[in-house]
Design an enzyme around this catalytic site. Sequence first.
Site, PDB file in Angstrom:
ATOM      1  N   THR A 104       1.006  -1.019   0.124  1.00  0.00           N
ATOM      2  CA  THR A 104      -0.031   0.281  -0.169  1.00  0.00           C
ATOM      3  C   THR A 104       0.805   1.305  -0.107  1.00  0.00           C
ATOM      4  O   THR A 104       2.214   1.182   0.240  1.00  0.00           O
ATOM      5  CB  THR A 104      -1.053   0.038   1.367  1.00  0.00           C
ATOM      6  OG1 THR A 104      -0.236   0.212   2.435  1.00  0.00           O
ATOM      7  CG2 THR A 104      -1.643  -1.270   1.350  1.00  0.00           C
ATOM      8  N   CYS A 105       0.286   2.552  -0.085  1.00  0.00           N
ATOM      9  CA  CYS A 105       1.007   3.631  -0.220  1.00  0.00           C
ATOM     10  C   CYS A 105       1.344   4.293   1.226  1.00  0.00           C
ATOM     11  O   CYS A 105       1.549   5.460   1.015  1.00  0.00           O
ATOM     12  CB  CYS A 105       0.284   4.601  -1.186  1.00  0.00           C
ATOM     13  SG  CYS A 105       0.066   4.002  -2.783  1.00  0.00           S
ATOM     14  N   ASP A 106       0.827   3.498   2.097  1.00  0.00           N
ATOM     15  CA  ASP A 106       1.058   4.208   3.469  1.00  0.00           C
ATOM     16  C   ASP A 106       2.556   3.944   4.014  1.00  0.00           C
ATOM     17  O   ASP A 106       2.922   2.670   4.054  1.00  0.00           O
ATOM     18  CB  ASP A 106       0.020   3.538   4.350  1.00  0.00           C
ATOM     19  CG  ASP A 106      -0.154   3.867   5.580  1.00  0.00           C
ATOM     20  OD1 ASP A 106       0.746   4.839   6.045  1.00  0.00           O
ATOM     21  OD2 ASP A 106      -1.137   3.778   6.302  1.00  0.00           O
ATOM     22  N   ASP A 107       3.106   4.954   4.651  1.00  0.00           N
ATOM     23  CA  ASP A 107       4.426   4.754   5.342  1.00  0.00           C
ATOM     24  C   ASP A 107       4.188   3.504   6.445  1.00  0.00           C
ATOM     25  O   ASP A 107       5.281   3.349   6.682  1.00  0.00           O
ATOM     26  CB  ASP A 107       4.664   6.030   5.968  1.00  0.00           C
ATOM     27  CG  ASP A 107       5.540   6.854   5.024  1.00  0.00           C
ATOM     28  OD1 ASP A 107       5.762   6.373   3.736  1.00  0.00           O
ATOM     29  OD2 ASP A 107       6.045   7.787   5.328  1.00  0.00           O
ATOM     30  N   ASN A 127      -6.659   0.031  -0.087  1.00  0.00           N
ATOM     31  CA  ASN A 127      -5.736   0.660  -1.277  1.00  0.00           C
ATOM     32  C   ASN A 127      -5.929  -0.593  -2.412  1.00  0.00           C
ATOM     33  O   ASN A 127      -4.909  -0.534  -3.461  1.00  0.00           O
ATOM     34  CB  ASN A 127      -4.155   0.776  -0.578  1.00  0.00           C
ATOM     35  CG  ASN A 127      -3.565   2.009  -1.471  1.00  0.00           C
ATOM     36  OD1 ASN A 127      -2.395   2.023  -1.123  1.00  0.00           O
ATOM     37  ND2 ASN A 127      -4.360   2.531  -2.255  1.00  0.00           N
TER      38      ASN A 127
END
Length: 399
Positions: free
Chosen positions: A321-324, A361
Site C-alpha cells: 500500500t501507499c502508506d508509510d 488500497n
Amino acid sequence: MHNFHDAQELTEALRPENPVLLKRPHAARRAARYFIRQFPGKSLYAVKANPAPELLQLLFDEGVTHFDVASIDEVRLVARVLPEAVQCFMHPIKSEAVIREAYHQHGVRVFALDSLEELEKIRRATDEASDLTLCVRIKVPSEFAQISLAAKFGIEADDSVELLQCTRQTADALGICFHVGSQTMTPLAYVHALERVRTAIVNASVTVDIVDVGGGFPSIYPDMVPTSLNHYFHAIDRTFEDLPISYSAELWCEPGRALAAEYNSLVVKVEQRRDNELYINDGAYGTLFDAAHIGWRFPVRMLGENAIAAADTEFGFYGPTCDDMDHMPGPFVLPGTVAAGDYIEIGMLGAYGAAMRTKFNGFGSLDEYEVADEPMASAYVGDNLDLADRQNVVSFPTG
Ligand SMILES: *Cc1c(COP(=O)(O)O)cnc(C)c1O
C-alpha cells in the site's frame, strides 16, 4: 489432498503474482490432538485467532468441541460451520441484541462478564434464563506476555465479591476466567493468575464450577522459544487442584495462537529492493499486521535458486500500500543476494495473520493452497515437546 509439497514446489510451478497463503492441516490437527490429550481439562478454540471455516472444521474433527467466540458474526459463523459445537461467548461487553440473538437463536448458554451492568443485560436478554453458565472475568497482569490483555477487561479480584455473589444467584454454573496476555513466555503467569482466582473465591465464599485459564499459550517465533507446553499444563493442573473448589469443578482453557499458528505460512514476491528494504506484495494491511504494528518477527526463508544461499543479511519489508505505516521492521534475515522477482516464505502466520487482512488500497487478494511439509517451527514435535518431563517440572524459566 495437498496441492504441493512445499512453497518451493509451488513457486516453481506457479510463479504467483498474488501473495499465497499456505495451509497445513496436518499441523493444526497435531496441535488440536495435543491439547485434547494433554491439557488436563477442556480446550476451547478462540475463534478470533483464525476463523477460517476449514480450520474450525478440522479442529472439531480432532475433538475440539467448544469454541470461544466474541462477536455475533463469530457466533453465526460457528453456528453455520459447526452446528454441533458448543459456543462460549467470552467477550465481557456485549450489546443486549447480540446476547438475545446468541441465546435464543444459536443456543449459546455460556457468557463472560465483568460488571453488574453486563449481568443485568444478560438477565434481560435471556428473559431471566435459568440455564446459564456465567464466567466472571478477573483482571490479571500481563507481565509475562508479549501482547498485553490486561488493561481492557476484567474486574480486580479484590473488588469482585459482589459481582461473584450476584452472578452466583443468576447462574446455573459459575465460572471464573482470565487472560494472561498472548504469547506468554512462562507457566508462572498462569500460577500467579490462579492465585488471584483463589483470592476472589475465598473473599466471595461462592461455589465455583469452572475455572477458565483463557488463552496465551505460546507458539515459536525467532527469539521467542518457550518451554514445552507440558510445563504450562502441569503448572496449571497443580495450582488448579489446590484451589478451594469442589471436586467436580471443571478446568477450561481458550487457546487461539497455540492451535492456529502453525496452520499457515505466506509466500510473498519481492517487487523491488532498495538497500536492505524489500518491497513485497503483502503487508501491514494484509497478513502482516503484527509484523508492522508491534514489530513481531516471523521466521522467513528464501525460495527459488537462492534458497541454498546462507541467510546472513538483515532486511526490513515494505508492504504494497501507499502508506508509510505499511512497514515491517523485522529484522528478517535472508541471503544478501535477494532481488526483485524472488519469492520469500514467511512462517507461523496461522494465528493473527490471515485473520487480520483488509482490502485497503485495492490490495488484499490472496491465493490459497495446501502443502504437506512441516511448518517452520512446531511446538508439538521434537525438543519442543518435552513429554517425559510432564510430571517433573523442577524450575520455571523467568525470562
Ligand atoms: C484472544 C483471546 C483468546 C486467545 O488468546 P491466545 O493468546 O491467542 O491464545 C482467548 N480468550 C480470550 C477471551 C481472548 O480474548
